[in-house]
Design an enzyme around this catalytic site. Structure first.
Site, PDB file in Angstrom:
ATOM      1  N   ASP A  81       0.765  -1.242   0.047  1.00  0.00           N
ATOM      2  CA  ASP A  81      -0.141  -0.028   0.040  1.00  0.00           C
ATOM      3  C   ASP A  81       1.191   0.967  -0.396  1.00  0.00           C
ATOM      4  O   ASP A  81       1.319   1.452   0.718  1.00  0.00           O
ATOM      5  CB  ASP A  81      -0.870  -0.415   1.411  1.00  0.00           C
ATOM      6  CG  ASP A  81      -1.215  -0.969   1.898  1.00  0.00           C
ATOM      7  OD1 ASP A  81      -1.598  -1.928   0.674  1.00  0.00           O
ATOM      8  OD2 ASP A  81      -1.548  -1.199   2.792  1.00  0.00           O
ATOM      9  N   GLU A 108     -10.416  -2.967   4.390  1.00  0.00           N
ATOM     10  CA  GLU A 108      -8.569  -2.457   4.766  1.00  0.00           C
ATOM     11  C   GLU A 108      -8.922  -1.252   4.231  1.00  0.00           C
ATOM     12  O   GLU A 108      -9.714  -1.070   3.970  1.00  0.00           O
ATOM     13  CB  GLU A 108      -7.816  -3.306   4.316  1.00  0.00           C
ATOM     14  CG  GLU A 108      -7.758  -4.721   4.911  1.00  0.00           C
ATOM     15  CD  GLU A 108      -6.442  -5.279   4.521  1.00  0.00           C
ATOM     16  OE1 GLU A 108      -5.650  -5.728   5.085  1.00  0.00           O
ATOM     17  OE2 GLU A 108      -6.752  -5.516   2.999  1.00  0.00           O
TER      18      GLU A 108
HETATM   19  C1  FRU Z   1      -3.566  -4.482   2.914  1.00  0.00           C
HETATM   20  C2  FRU Z   1      -3.068  -4.355   4.473  1.00  0.00           C
HETATM   21  C3  FRU Z   1      -3.538  -3.200   5.424  1.00  0.00           C
HETATM   22  C4  FRU Z   1      -2.402  -3.319   6.115  1.00  0.00           C
HETATM   23  C5  FRU Z   1      -0.938  -3.466   5.069  1.00  0.00           C
HETATM   24  C6  FRU Z   1      -0.085  -4.527   6.031  1.00  0.00           C
HETATM   25  O1  FRU Z   1      -2.862  -3.880   1.920  1.00  0.00           O
HETATM   26  O2  FRU Z   1      -3.252  -5.264   4.339  1.00  0.00           O
HETATM   27  O3  FRU Z   1      -4.436  -3.112   6.132  1.00  0.00           O
HETATM   28  O4  FRU Z   1      -1.620  -1.983   7.034  1.00  0.00           O
HETATM   29  O5  FRU Z   1      -1.336  -3.878   4.323  1.00  0.00           O
HETATM   30  O6  FRU Z   1       1.593  -4.978   4.696  1.00  0.00           O
END
Ligand code: FRU
Length: 511
Positions: free
Chosen positions: A46, A226
């Site tokens: 992300d 998320e």
């Molecule tokens: C989404 C996620 C988020 C988390 C991050 C961990 O892609 O699962 O929810 O904060 O990636 O790398």
């Protein structure tokens, strides 16, 4: 003698240039994106903490500083003057004492509400999820935490009073924080992934948070929620008032399989988000398989529309992508708007305007048949590029299907087309080249699209291993990774089941 001097100069220059390179590997490996952000090496997922601060765009990103698989999550960092040329910087927030740094946001604390800013100047504050993995003695824990920087994001200090929000939960993450001017407080949208809820918190100083409300479950709930994001936009260029957009990532259970994102349109009064639509309505931000956890920039100048950027990937196969020495990249930054359509108010996305700066040589064909467009394109050297922007408008005529065959060579092709009978625009990457690294990669992705004026308008960006499609002026966005054989660049327009009418197209090489 002069020849030797020139040779010496060239050797010295080459040594200097190599020393300037951001990675020992350069940026010309097979599939290496040229105008999309990818880290010089190692894993990213992300985008995090997108912020415009004192003339620079900051991109932080989920990053493993030690390898090309997910792990040791930290915040990588890069800055840019224009959202296109990125300068990598050292890791901003490293994993520490067994606590990983998960997704979050950064804000410009203009009025020093946090007390972290020194020298009478604004400072940057990051709000991130601290993730402590489960161990024999304790379950996993996710809490919200702060860090700050007084030197334009170059060095960071984690707040001694962390965590600032702890529900003692293993899944509670991805805070998006912004300043809500009418009530003069900070708002946090944060995810309760398994409850399919976004919780809203408010704070005067970023340190003490109180719960304001919650939203959900609604729309699609087939996986964890998320990366929530909440922003305000004018409707129809402000003629239709304003609305708020609440965007939520879903993994798995998204429209095209695996991870993807939905959005809700409604109102936000500083405390509570209320959707305009019934809970059964599901709206998707992107109809491709490869746009996840998109985030908008905080701190943009008032007159600038929100700009959003996502991770160009899917959790189904992110760990198997055939790229090295990096894995993961970002989408093109996109300008957002809300427009009224016959179906209701919808989110539109278009590539940022400044992309035009990268345009190089071009070929243009206006009001031609498809065959004539292809003829003109084939005579131009621009068609040999695999890093380009293509804008076309095809009158559908009698054709049942029309569009483009991209990145083609003997036996492999990616098709971007419009299927008139089904009323869908699609990207078909089933025969796009390397697809066998995951059973979930070969796919024909489609989106419903009406063409009441019988004209198909496509804006397509290709960057070696990616195809982004913006159809009908941004009404539909579709993002797809592709891994064609090296050097592949075949490009031609096509029509099937009849003839397309008058067609226009421009192709620019992007530098
Ligand atoms: C989404 C996620 C988020 C988390 C991050 C961990 O892609 O699962 O929810 O904060 O990636 O790398």
């Amino acid at each position: 003698m002069r020849g030797i001097q020139i040779l010496l100069f060239l050797l010295v220059f080459q040594a200097w240039a190599t020393g300037q390179s951001d990675s020992p590997h350069g940026f010309d490996q097979p599939y290496r994106p040229q105008y999309h952000f990818s880290p010089p090496q190692h894993w990213t997922n992300d985008p995090n903490g997108l912020l415009y601060f004192e003339g620079e765009y900051h991109l932080f990103f989920q990053y493993n500083p030690f390898g090309d698989e997910w792990g040791h999550m930290s915040w990588g960092h890069a800055v840019s003057p224009d959202l296109l040329h990125w300068q990598p910087l050292p890791v901003a927030l490293p994993e520490q004492n067994g606590v990983m740094i998960f997704t979050g946001s950064t804000v410009d604390d203009v009025a020093n509400t946090s007390g972290f800013c020194t020298g009478g100047k604004p400072c940057m504050v990051a709000i991130y999820t601290g993730h402590t993995p489960e161990s024999g003695s304790h379950p996993a824990l996710q809490t919200q935490n702060l860090a700050y920087s007084n030197d334009r994001g170059r060095t960071w200090t984690k707040y001694g009073g962390n965590p600032v929000l702890d529900l003692h939960m293993p899944d509670f993450r991805d805070p998006k924080v912004f300043w809500f001017e009418p009530s003069r407080h900070w708002v946090m949208a944060v995810s309760l992934p398994n409850e399919h809820k976004v919780a809203f918190y408010g704070s005067a100083n970023l340190k003490r948070w109180s719960r304001l409300s919650g939203f959900g479950p609604a729309g699609a709930t087939g996986g964890q929620w998320e990366c929530p994001e909440l922003f305000e936009l004018p409707v129809d260029g402000s003629r239709g008032g304003n609305r708020w957009v609440l965007k939520v990532g879903l993994n798995p259970g998204a429209l095209q399989g695996g991870s993807g994102e939905q959005y809700f349109i409604g109102r936000f009064d500083g405390k509570q988000f209320t959707s305009d639509n019934p809970a059964s309505t599901t709206l998707w931000t992107d109809y491709g398989k490869d746009c996840y956890c998109a985030l908008t920039f905080n701190g943009l100048p008032k007159n600038q529309p929100p700009v959003m950027m996502g991770w160009m990937d899917n959790w189904q196969y992110a760990a198997a992508l055939p790229t090295s020495p990096w894995r993961g990249q970002m989408t093109i930054p996109r300008m957002l708007s809300l427009r009224t359509t016959p179906d209701g108010i919808r989110l539109f996305q278009e590539p940022i305007d400044s992309l035009k700066q990268l345009r190089g040589a071009h070929v243009h064909a206006a009001n031609r048949t498809i065959q004539q467009v292809n003829g003109e394109f084939q005579r131009s050297p621009v068609v040999k590029s695999h890093t380009y922007e293509l804008i076309s408008s095809f009158s559908l005529g009698t054709a049942q299907e029309t569009g483009w065959r991209l990145l083609s060579t003997n036996g492999s092709v990616t098709i971007v087309g419009y299927d008139r009978r089904r009323g869908t625009v699609f990207i078909d990457r089933r025969h796009s080249g390397l697809t066998g690294f995951s059973k979930d990669f070969p796919a024909r992705m489609q989106a419903p699209l009406k063409t009441p004026d019988n004209v198909l308008r496509l804006h397509i960006l290709v960057d070696r291993c990616s195809v982004e499609v913006f159809a009908q002026d941004g009404r539909i966005a579709m993002t797809s990774l592709v891994f064609p054989p090296p050097g592949t660049h075949g490009l031609e327009a096509y029509a099937r089941g009849g003839n397309a009418g008058s067609s226009s197209a421009t192709l620019w090489e992007l530098r």
